[in-house]
Design an enzyme around this catalytic site. Structure first.
Site, short mmCIF file in Angstrom:
data_model
loop_
_atom_site.label_atom_id
_atom_site.label_comp_id
_atom_site.label_asym_id
_atom_site.label_seq_id
_atom_site.Cartn_x
_atom_site.Cartn_y
_atom_site.Cartn_z
N LYS A 293 -32.55 4.68 -5.77
CA LYS A 293 -31.81 4.46 -6.40
C LYS A 293 -30.87 2.87 -6.09
CE LYS A 293 -27.13 6.17 -7.75
NZ LYS A 293 -26.77 7.47 -7.87
O1 I22 Z 1 -26.95 8.35 -9.82
C1 I22 Z 1 -26.44 8.68 -11.04
C2 I22 Z 1 -26.69 7.66 -12.07
O2 I22 Z 1 -27.94 6.11 -11.74
C3 I22 Z 1 -25.05 9.08 -10.95
O3 I22 Z 1 -24.91 10.05 -10.40
C4 I22 Z 1 -23.61 8.29 -11.53
O4 I22 Z 1 -24.03 7.84 -10.42
C5 I22 Z 1 -22.71 9.14 -11.85
O5 I22 Z 1 -23.85 9.95 -13.37
C6 I22 Z 1 -21.57 8.38 -11.87
O6 I22 Z 1 -21.71 7.53 -11.36
C7 I22 Z 1 -20.27 9.05 -12.76
O7 I22 Z 1 -19.85 8.04 -13.61
P1 I22 Z 1 -18.20 8.38 -14.16
O8 I22 Z 1 -18.44 9.92 -14.54
O9 I22 Z 1 -17.42 8.69 -12.41
O10 I22 Z 1 -17.73 7.74 -14.62
#
Ligand code: I22
Length: 428
Positions: A198
């Site tokens: 990532k």
């Molecule tokens: O790896 C990813 C996306 O590349 C996900 O784990 C991503 O970090 C998460 O969906 C987000 O951090 C969650 O965001 P939020 O619900 O805290 O706004």
């Protein structure tokens, strides 16, 4: 497939007073993941139906329950992923049985909210590791274990699905070469075909994406908040594939993680500040509108002679992955960031809240390319109100990077303290 097309982003009216209660949970939900996963104690987790299902081993270790997640993939070609990875990693088995096809991890969150890492951490510190090396060993073990669980999906789909993603250090978010080196290292040590490294879509890391892809490493590009940056990300992927020199490109794949709910969280605040009826009526509509426009760009960029030349070498499209899919405003429908963004060759990564809601009352229908002109209308209406999409993207990116860095730094500080205490206690 046409299906019933829900209206674009349908927030409950702010003035509607107390929220209507959610529909009663269906029988299927009795087997669905617990929404309180991070908060429940280990003992409580052992009693949860989904964990119980994991231990009611049958065949691959979990009872298969048909859910809307299976329909999502089979009928619409969208891959539901789980936005959470923590120990014990075998907790993923019932999720897989329920139709989850990949996982995105946030290790700092997992490690800081569980004591399941303590034993291995202690061993690592006793063996002389420092806190940061110990952190990476904890992470790598989870990722390798999860990759193993998703390998059957990876194999069945010939490398198109079944991925587990892990981020390079968020401290490198503004360091092009540091990110390239970290990605190569992580890819090498995890050593699994179905790992996604990532990398954030910051201006500094867009060139890193090209180089990492050119090295044959599959990438999850994260923290994308604007269409303009998304286009740069697609270009980096195409440039990387072209520069790779590989004769078979079929095993170098990528997803572009477009964040959804955070866009509404910020733009809603701006609209409330403007305060006119026209502005207030647009609350809860920006994120889905922008995501639909991003999908149109995807369709355009992954067609035509440049793309066709890569397809001849086996290249796979860089799928759009919807991230940040849980609603933050409790006045909105809890499937707001899932239902309207369903379409082929996309991924939706959902934390428990969104996953539970979708399994319970989500609508499986192709929506991503429905009401596109309405989405375009919303996008330009917001511009006319003075919303600068690129500025919104920059602010969200800045906040996203700072928050990931902040949690990484505070976890490392606490691991260092824990490590020092262990060393003192053991007279090391
Ligand atoms: O790896 C990813 C996306 O590349 C996900 O784990 C991503 O970090 C998460 O969906 C987000 O951090 C969650 O965001 P939020 O619900 O805290 O706004």
């Amino acid at each position: 497939m046409a299906g019933t097309v829900p209206k674009l982003a349908a927030p409950r009216p702010a003035a509607a007073g107390p929220l209507p209660s959610q529909p009663l949970r269906s029988a299927a939900l009795a087997f669905a993941p617990s929404a309180r996963r991070f908060r429940v104690s280990l003992a409580a987790r052992a009693r949860s139906p989904v964990i119980a299902m994991a231990s009611a081993k049958e065949g691959n270790g979990a009872v298969t329950k048909r859910t809307t997640l299976h329909d999502l993939y089979e009928q619409q070609g969208q891959s539901p992923w789980y936005d959470n990875l923590c120990r014990p990693v075998t907790d993923l088995l019932p999720y897989i049985a329920n139709g989850v096809r990949g996982v995105t991890s946030n290790p700092t969150k997992a490690i800081s909210s569980s004591n399941a890492y303590d034993g291995q951490f202690k061993e690592l510190i006793s063996a002389g590791k420092d806190a940061e090396s110990a952190y990476w060993e904890l992470v790598i073990k989870d990722i390798q274990d999860a990759c193993k669980l998703f390998e059957p999906i990876y194999d069945e789909t010939d490398g198109a699905d079944g991925y587990v993603s892990v981020e390079v250090s968020p401290r490198l978010a503004n360091d092009t070469q540091g990110t390239v080196e970290a990605a190569k290292w992580l890819h090498k040590v995890v050593n699994r075909p179905n790992v996604y490294i990532k990398i954030p879509a910051t201006a500094e890391c867009v060139p890193s994406i090209k180089e990492v892809i050119a090295n044959g490493i599959s990438v999850n590009v994260t923290l994308i908040f604007s269409v303009a940056r998304y286009e740069a990300v697609i270009d980096a992927y195409l440039d990387g594939l072209e520069a790779s020199g590989l004769s078979d490109l079929s095993r170098v794949t990528s997803v572009a993680s477009f964040f959804v709910s955070r866009v509404d969280s910020l733009i809603d605040k701006m609209l409330e500040k403007i305060g006119t009826p026209e502005a207030l009526a647009l609350r809860g509509k920006a994120a889905v509108a922008q995501a639909k426009i991003a999908n149109q760009l995807y369709l355009k960029k992954f067609s035509g002679p440049r793309w066709e030349a890569l397809v001849k070498k086996g290249a796979k499209k860089q799928r759009l992955l919807w991230a940040s899919t849980s609603v933050k405003n409790p006045a909105y429908l809890d499937t707001l960031y899932v239902d309207p963004l369903i379409g082929p060759d996309t991924v939706s990564t959902m934390p428990d809240q969104a996953l539970d809601a979708f399994i319970d009352h989500g609508t499986v229908a192709r929506t991503i390319d429905a009401n596109v002109s309405e989405a375009e209308g919303i996008y330009s209406a917001l511009e006319k109100l003075g919303i600068d999409w690129e500025e919104v993207g920059k602010q969200l990116e800045h906040e996203g990077v700072s928050s990931f860095k902040g949690s990484f730094d505070s976890l490392l500080t606490s691991l260092e303290e824990k490590g020092n205490a262990l060393k003192t206690a053991a007279n090391l």
